[in-house]
Design a protein around this motif. Structure first.
Motif, PDB file in Angstrom:
ATOM      1  N   GLN A  15       0.783  -1.124  -0.008  1.00  0.00           N
ATOM      2  CA  GLN A  15       0.089   0.071   0.095  1.00  0.00           C
ATOM      3  C   GLN A  15       1.198   1.167  -0.021  1.00  0.00           C
ATOM      4  O   GLN A  15       0.347   2.367  -0.551  1.00  0.00           O
ATOM      5  N   GLU A  16       2.063   1.328   0.284  1.00  0.00           N
ATOM      6  CA  GLU A  16       2.921   2.091   0.369  1.00  0.00           C
ATOM      7  C   GLU A  16       4.170   2.473  -0.741  1.00  0.00           C
ATOM      8  O   GLU A  16       4.610   2.959  -0.979  1.00  0.00           O
ATOM      9  N   GLY A  17       3.480   1.114  -1.846  1.00  0.00           N
ATOM     10  CA  GLY A  17       4.125   1.537  -2.999  1.00  0.00           C
ATOM     11  C   GLY A  17       5.473   0.473  -3.091  1.00  0.00           C
ATOM     12  O   GLY A  17       6.351   0.622  -3.723  1.00  0.00           O
ATOM     13  N   ILE A  18       5.620  -0.293  -1.834  1.00  0.00           N
ATOM     14  CA  ILE A  18       6.810  -1.016  -1.632  1.00  0.00           C
ATOM     15  C   ILE A  18       6.461  -2.601  -1.971  1.00  0.00           C
ATOM     16  O   ILE A  18       5.910  -3.395  -1.183  1.00  0.00           O
ATOM     17  N   ALA A  19       6.838  -3.174  -3.215  1.00  0.00           N
ATOM     18  CA  ALA A  19       6.338  -4.395  -3.581  1.00  0.00           C
ATOM     19  C   ALA A  19       7.337  -5.364  -3.031  1.00  0.00           C
ATOM     20  O   ALA A  19       8.491  -5.297  -3.776  1.00  0.00           O
ATOM     21  N   ILE A  20       7.021  -6.340  -2.086  1.00  0.00           N
ATOM     22  CA  ILE A  20       8.205  -7.019  -1.583  1.00  0.00           C
ATOM     23  C   ILE A  20       7.678  -8.449  -1.102  1.00  0.00           C
ATOM     24  O   ILE A  20       6.290  -8.424  -0.527  1.00  0.00           O
ATOM     25  N   PRO A  21       7.961  -9.671  -1.337  1.00  0.00           N
ATOM     26  CA  PRO A  21       7.379 -10.888  -1.285  1.00  0.00           C
ATOM     27  C   PRO A  21       7.269 -11.081   0.287  1.00  0.00           C
ATOM     28  O   PRO A  21       8.301 -10.513   1.028  1.00  0.00           O
ATOM     29  N   ALA A  22       6.624 -11.886   0.750  1.00  0.00           N
ATOM     30  CA  ALA A  22       6.217 -12.015   2.176  1.00  0.00           C
ATOM     31  C   ALA A  22       7.402 -12.701   2.760  1.00  0.00           C
ATOM     32  O   ALA A  22       7.887 -12.799   3.925  1.00  0.00           O
ATOM     33  N   ALA A  23       8.087 -13.808   1.832  1.00  0.00           N
ATOM     34  CA  ALA A  23       9.082 -14.501   2.334  1.00  0.00           C
ATOM     35  C   ALA A  23      10.424 -13.495   2.602  1.00  0.00           C
ATOM     36  O   ALA A  23      11.033 -13.614   3.614  1.00  0.00           O
ATOM     37  N   THR A  24      10.335 -12.696   1.816  1.00  0.00           N
ATOM     38  CA  THR A  24      11.584 -11.507   2.210  1.00  0.00           C
ATOM     39  C   THR A  24      11.176 -10.692   3.439  1.00  0.00           C
ATOM     40  O   THR A  24      12.272 -10.587   4.198  1.00  0.00           O
TER      41      THR A  24
END
Length: 376
Positions: free
Chosen positions: A98-107
């Protein structure tokens, strides 16, 4: 070495042995072992360079991590975790998105681990892949439970089928003597048939860290019955996950229900075993009971199995009374409990693999005059 890793090494060693003996062409062997020719050449190259240890599964972890998460993102993950300490990696990944930071949950989870922000009870993520047998009686796991809370020097002996989670045996023997465990195993074999393989830890009475190779009279008896043995990694009880999970359920029952007087203890264990096998649904089995997935082994127990037959062209030599092997003008310590027993010698260039039946015991390096235990 974990049992699953040992299976990988075991396959590679048998490939190297077959290739060195010229049993078939390399193309045919690769087809038989379901590997490519480049992989076959790689296994041979690794063995020539490092022996048995050289063919073991190598870590796939990269030496460098060029794509490690940026420090600014790691700081933001830590901030969100402190704001919402009860939120896990998946929920935090949504906030970051939602803040524009696309990152996998595993990371996100890995960052939380590095930052020390994962609670102990959440630290072990569920395995994405379960290593288990497909059919009952392919592998039995065996262990003694911790004695804590049982007012004995050792907790109950448990034997659990890997595929079905069916509890083959649950006995408060009160001892780790090999004779007592062997007697209980015989009863299990008579009632349930024989497993193809068994998995244990590096503990007595099936393992002796003070003897050459670690083998004991009990483990040798199991091998003589035609059972292949595997041992879990030292200080890695998760490789015995089925029996450890059962021990967790048993411990919870002990705490919440309490234990009866010592003379009624075995009846309590018998009742719990029946409940666990026939009444209690198991999530890993789709809420089915272990008894609905298990069946008796088709291999009956034979207390006097026929003598083992090595290949007709095999080089066979009996160990001396001390468990040593006389070879190339010197004596090599192999296995004391196997004194007088015939072993097969497979020579591959300057190395000799020593097998008892189908189990690799030791690797002798004639060039360096050294030897190494084949860790099961």
């Amino acid at each position: 070495m974990a049992w699953r890793t040992m299976e990988v090494a075991d396959q590679r060693i048998r490939f190297v042995v077959a290739a060195s003996r010229g049993e078939s062409s390399l193309t045919e062997l690769c087809k038989e072992f379901e590997i490519s020719r480049p992989t076959g050449y790689l296994w041979l190259k690794r063995y020539r360079a490092g022996g048995v240890s050289g063919v073991a599964e190598l870590s796939r972890r990269p030496h460098r991590s060029p794509e490690r998460t940026a420090e600014s993102i790691e700081r933001r993950i830590a901030e969100l975790r402190r704001e919402r300490p009860d939120w896990g990696a998946r929920k935090l990944a949504v906030l970051l998105g939602q803040e524009g930071i696309a990152i996998p949950a595993a990371t996100v989870h890995r960052v939380l681990l590095r930052q020390g922000l994962v609670r102990l009870e959440d630290r072990h993520r569920p395995a994405l892949r379960r290593f288990e047998r497909e059919h009952p009686n392919q592998l039995w796991q065996m262990d003694h439970k911790s004695p804590k809370g049982w007012n004995q020097s050792v907790g109950p002996l448990s034997i659990v089928d890997d595929a079905s989670r069916y509890v083959i045996a649950l006995d408060g023997l009160g001892t780790t003597r090999g004779e007592a465990v062997q007697q209980r195993l015989e009863a299990a074999f008579i009632t349930c048939g024989m497993p193809e393989a068994m998995l244990m830890d590096h503990g007595i009475p099936w393992w002796n860290g003070q003897s050459a190779g670690g083998w004991t009279q009990l483990s040798i008896w199991l091998m003589q019955l035609g059972i292949r043995l595997y041992f879990s990694g030292i200080r890695h009880p998760q490789t015995q996950g089925k029996v450890e999970r059962f021990h967790g359920a048993l411990e919870m029952a002990r705490r919440r229900r309490g234990l009866p007087e010592p003379e009624l203890r075995q009846a309590w264990l018998d009742a719990f075993r029946h409940e666990y096998n026939h009444l209690r649904p198991h999530e890993a089995l789709g809420m089915k009971t272990p008894a609905s997935r298990w069946h008796k082994s088709n291999k009956p127990y034979d207390p006097n199995p026929p003598a083992w037959q090595y290949p007709t062209d095999a080089v066979v030599q009996c160990l001396e009374p001390s468990g040593q092997l006389k070879l190339d003008g010197r004596r090599w310590q192999v296995c004391g409990p196997l004194a007088g027993q015939p072993v097969q010698l497979v020579r591959i260039e300057q190395r000799v693999l020593v097998f008892y039946r189908s189990t690799l015991l030791r690797e002798l390096d004639l060039a360096s005059q050294g030897s190494a235990m084949a860790e099961p």
